[in-house]
Design a protein around this motif. Structure first.
Motif, PDB file in Angstrom:
ATOM      1  N   ARG B   2       0.843  -1.191   0.000  1.00 12.09           N
ATOM      2  CA  ARG B   2       0.000   0.000   0.000  1.00 12.09           C
ATOM      3  C   ARG B   2       0.876   1.237   0.000  1.00 12.09           C
ATOM      4  O   ARG B   2       1.894   1.281   0.655  1.00 12.09           O
ATOM      5  CB  ARG B   2      -0.884   0.007   1.240  1.00 12.09           C
ATOM      6  N   GLY B   3       0.453   2.209  -0.736  1.00  9.39           N
ATOM      7  CA  GLY B   3       1.216   3.445  -0.779  1.00  9.39           C
ATOM      8  C   GLY B   3       2.381   3.373  -1.749  1.00  9.39           C
ATOM      9  O   GLY B   3       3.199   4.284  -1.802  1.00  9.39           O
ATOM     10  N   GLU B   4       2.436   2.246  -2.502  1.00  9.47           N
ATOM     11  CA  GLU B   4       3.549   2.070  -3.443  1.00  9.47           C
ATOM     12  C   GLU B   4       3.553   3.177  -4.494  1.00  9.47           C
ATOM     13  O   GLU B   4       4.594   3.755  -4.804  1.00  9.47           O
ATOM     14  CB  GLU B   4       3.431   0.701  -4.107  1.00  9.47           C
ATOM     15  N   ARG B   5       2.357   3.457  -4.986  1.00  7.66           N
ATOM     16  CA  ARG B   5       2.272   4.455  -6.058  1.00  7.66           C
ATOM     17  C   ARG B   5       2.688   5.834  -5.559  1.00  7.66           C
ATOM     18  O   ARG B   5       3.357   6.583  -6.251  1.00  7.66           O
ATOM     19  CB  ARG B   5       0.865   4.491  -6.650  1.00  7.66           C
ATOM     20  N   THR B   6       2.277   6.137  -4.302  1.00 14.53           N
ATOM     21  CA  THR B   6       2.650   7.440  -3.729  1.00 14.53           C
ATOM     22  C   THR B   6       4.167   7.521  -3.575  1.00 14.53           C
ATOM     23  O   THR B   6       4.793   8.523  -3.941  1.00 14.53           O
ATOM     24  CB  THR B   6       1.982   7.618  -2.347  1.00 14.53           C
ATOM     25  N   ALA B   7       4.742   6.438  -3.031  1.00 13.50           N
ATOM     26  CA  ALA B   7       6.194   6.422  -2.824  1.00 13.50           C
ATOM     27  C   ALA B   7       6.920   6.545  -4.165  1.00 13.50           C
ATOM     28  O   ALA B   7       7.902   7.287  -4.287  1.00 13.50           O
ATOM     29  CB  ALA B   7       6.603   5.137  -2.123  1.00 13.50           C
ATOM     30  N   LEU B   8       6.397   5.828  -5.176  1.00 12.72           N
ATOM     31  CA  LEU B   8       7.026   5.892  -6.503  1.00 12.72           C
ATOM     32  C   LEU B   8       6.942   7.303  -7.083  1.00 12.72           C
ATOM     33  O   LEU B   8       7.882   7.786  -7.713  1.00 12.72           O
ATOM     34  CB  LEU B   8       6.346   4.913  -7.465  1.00 12.72           C
ATOM     35  N   ARG B   9       5.808   7.956  -6.814  1.00 14.72           N
ATOM     36  CA  ARG B   9       5.632   9.306  -7.331  1.00 14.72           C
ATOM     37  C   ARG B   9       6.659  10.258  -6.707  1.00 14.72           C
ATOM     38  O   ARG B   9       7.242  11.101  -7.383  1.00 14.72           O
ATOM     39  CB  ARG B   9       4.206   9.803  -7.050  1.00 14.72           C
ATOM     40  N   HIS B 208      -3.361   2.276  11.531  1.00  9.92           N
ATOM     41  CA  HIS B 208      -3.546   2.517  10.097  1.00  9.92           C
ATOM     42  C   HIS B 208      -2.270   3.036   9.449  1.00  9.92           C
ATOM     43  O   HIS B 208      -1.963   2.661   8.318  1.00  9.92           O
ATOM     44  CB  HIS B 208      -4.693   3.508   9.867  1.00  9.92           C
ATOM     45  N   ALA B 209      -1.547   3.874  10.185  1.00  8.79           N
ATOM     46  CA  ALA B 209      -0.294   4.400   9.622  1.00  8.79           C
ATOM     47  C   ALA B 209       0.703   3.265   9.398  1.00  8.79           C
ATOM     48  O   ALA B 209       1.374   3.210   8.370  1.00  8.79           O
ATOM     49  CB  ALA B 209       0.298   5.448  10.565  1.00  8.79           C
ATOM     50  N   VAL B 210       0.768   2.329  10.362  1.00  4.37           N
ATOM     51  CA  VAL B 210       1.698   1.200  10.227  1.00  4.37           C
ATOM     52  C   VAL B 210       1.248   0.298   9.083  1.00  4.37           C
ATOM     53  O   VAL B 210       2.055  -0.129   8.254  1.00  4.37           O
ATOM     54  CB  VAL B 210       1.790   0.420  11.556  1.00  4.37           C
ATOM     55  N   ARG B 211      -0.058   0.029   9.008  1.00  6.72           N
ATOM     56  CA  ARG B 211      -0.586  -0.828   7.938  1.00  6.72           C
ATOM     57  C   ARG B 211      -0.367  -0.195   6.567  1.00  6.72           C
ATOM     58  O   ARG B 211      -0.093  -0.872   5.592  1.00  6.72           O
ATOM     59  CB  ARG B 211      -2.084  -1.050   8.130  1.00  6.72           C
ATOM     60  N   TYR B 212      -0.512   1.123   6.550  1.00  3.39           N
ATOM     61  CA  TYR B 212      -0.361   1.844   5.284  1.00  3.39           C
ATOM     62  C   TYR B 212       0.999   1.562   4.657  1.00  3.39           C
ATOM     63  O   TYR B 212       1.142   1.426   3.452  1.00  3.39           O
ATOM     64  CB  TYR B 212      -0.520   3.342   5.551  1.00  3.39           C
ATOM     65  N   LEU B 213       2.003   1.460   5.532  1.00  8.72           N
ATOM     66  CA  LEU B 213       3.354   1.251   5.024  1.00  8.72           C
ATOM     67  C   LEU B 213       3.682  -0.212   4.763  1.00  8.72           C
ATOM     68  O   LEU B 213       4.564  -0.514   3.977  1.00  8.72           O
ATOM     69  CB  LEU B 213       4.372   1.824   6.020  1.00  8.72           C
ATOM     70  N   SER B 214       2.995  -1.123   5.456  1.00  5.84           N
ATOM     71  CA  SER B 214       3.435  -2.517   5.350  1.00  5.84           C
ATOM     72  C   SER B 214       2.459  -3.474   4.679  1.00  5.84           C
ATOM     73  O   SER B 214       2.854  -4.595   4.359  1.00  5.84           O
ATOM     74  CB  SER B 214       3.765  -3.041   6.744  1.00  5.84           C
ATOM     75  N   ARG B 219       0.065  -5.107  -7.492  1.00  5.44           N
ATOM     76  CA  ARG B 219       0.944  -4.199  -8.225  1.00  5.44           C
ATOM     77  C   ARG B 219       0.135  -3.352  -9.197  1.00  5.44           C
ATOM     78  O   ARG B 219      -0.804  -3.819  -9.810  1.00  5.44           O
ATOM     79  CB  ARG B 219       1.978  -5.017  -8.977  1.00  5.44           C
ATOM     80  N   ALA B 220       0.550  -2.117  -9.286  1.00  5.12           N
ATOM     81  CA  ALA B 220      -0.193  -1.183 -10.137  1.00  5.12           C
ATOM     82  C   ALA B 220      -0.193  -1.645 -11.590  1.00  5.12           C
ATOM     83  O   ALA B 220      -1.147  -1.481 -12.329  1.00  5.12           O
ATOM     84  CB  ALA B 220       0.443   0.196 -10.045  1.00  5.12           C
ATOM     85  N   SER B 221       0.940  -2.263 -11.979  1.00  9.01           N
ATOM     86  CA  SER B 221       1.044  -2.665 -13.373  1.00  9.01           C
ATOM     87  C   SER B 221       0.242  -3.930 -13.663  1.00  9.01           C
ATOM     88  O   SER B 221      -0.019  -4.259 -14.807  1.00  9.01           O
ATOM     89  CB  SER B 221       2.503  -2.885 -13.740  1.00  9.01           C
ATOM     90  N   GLY B 222      -0.081  -4.702 -12.539  1.00 11.29           N
ATOM     91  CA  GLY B 222      -0.873  -5.909 -12.543  1.00 11.29           C
ATOM     92  C   GLY B 222      -0.848  -6.634 -13.802  1.00 11.29           C
ATOM     93  O   GLY B 222      -1.659  -7.317 -14.274  1.00 11.29           O
TER      94      GLY B 222
END
Lengths: 104, 222
Positions: B2-9, B208-214, B219-222
């Motif tokens: 979760r949050g992969e797309r944000t981190a990638l951005r 939620h903050a911990v879950r958000y990161l882990s 995958r977005a590209s799925g």
């Protein structure tokens, strides 16, 4: 030769035929990207390293760029590492130093 | 994750900033190369748990930016010394920026702690409307923002809810005290209960903050 260059040469010479991606080189050489990429660019400019793009993936992943030592690069890397090893073997104790005043 | 797309951005933004410092003829090529490494780092199973991978990916992007800032000429294949004219000054500038960011993060953490301390102080010594009403209003604003799909964040939702609850409890207590209505102890107890609920909401925000990161995600590209 700088320590980062030595590490990069050693990683490449572990398997000169292997194609190395930037991130793999970073991990293997223990260098941050801001040090590694300028170093690779300089080596490429000297003709010691060549790079190419991998074929695009079907799943939409971006193709990555990989690096490998050129024939000249392998020779230069081996020579420079050998010279470095020789210098280290000689060590500071064997260097010629002026004799202390009380020994004269 | 979760949050992969944000981190990638965020990583892409840093890479894009790094490439701006490069000569135009190699900019696009370097951009493509470095951008392709970001998802690889983020999904590298040998790099540790998800939060560590995110940090590594961001460190990669940030250090690439540092590299192009310190020696843009090196990427052009210029002589080794050419790009290192102002290295010392640039290093100090980067160190300063890093320290500033660290100070900012530390400042935010201290601010949140102080904010919590103020709430506890109000609960202990008696409420003040000038504190509790803005507390409710500001956090109602955050709560509303957390409902907007673009900024939807369960962590922010639970955090703002916790502050709204405690702020409401304090405000009721303060209003009752000013108007002399009801027994003060009753409203003090209501406020303490409000704070207990607030602590529970705060724990949910942390979860939620911990879950958000882990938490893994497709995958977005799925």
């Amino acid at each position: 030769m700088t320590a980062p260059l030595e590490r990069v040469f050693r990683v490449f010479l572990d398997d000169p035929a292997a194609l190395r991606y930037g991130y793999d080189l970073m991990k293997a050489a223990g260098l941050p990207s801001g040090t590694l990429y300028p170093l690779l660019a300089r080596l490429q400019a000297r003709g010691l390293v060549a790079s190419a793009w991998e074929t695009p993936h079907q799943d939409g992943e971006r193709p990555r760029r990989y690096y490998h030592l050129t024939g000249e690069g392998i020779e230069v890397a081996r020579l420079e590492l050998a010279q470095l090893s020789a210098r280290r073997r000689r060590g500071p104790g064997r260097q010629v130093r002026p004799a202390p005043a009380d020994a004269r | 994750m979760r949050g992969e797309r944000t981190a990638l951005r965020v990583g892409e933004t840093l890479i894009s900033l790094a490439c701006r410092r490069l000569p135009a003829r190699i900019r696009q090529e370097r951009y493509q190369e470095w951008l392709a490494e970001l998802p690889v780092i983020l999904r590298d199973p040998g790099a540790g748990p998800a939060p560590v991978r995110v940090v590594r990916m961001l460190a990669f992007a940030a250090d690439t930016l540092r590299g192009t800032a310190l020696a843009p000429d090196a990427h052009r294949g210029a002589h080794r010394g050419a790009g290192a004219r102002n290295t010392a000054a640039e290093s100090i500038r980067w160190l300063g920026t890093g320290l500033l960011l660290l100070g900012g993060l530390l400042g935010c953490a201290l601010f949140l702690l102080a904010y919590e301390g103020c709430i506890i102080y109000q609960l202990a010594t008696g409420p003040n409307l000038a504190f509790s009403v803005p507390l409710v209003l500001v956090n109602l604003g955050f709560f509303a923002a957390s409902r907007i799909p673009r900024w939807a964040s369960p962590g922010l939702r639970w955090y703002s809810m916790s502050k709204v609850v405690v702020g409401a409890g304090l405000s009721i207590w303060a209003i009752a005290g000013l108007s002399g209505w009801g027994h003060p102890l009753l409203f003090a107890i209501i406020s303490y209960c409000g704070y207990a609920i607030s602590v529970a909401c705060l724990s949910m925000a942390v979860v939620h903050a911990v879950r958000y990161l882990s938490r893994p995600q497709h995958r977005a590209s799925g």
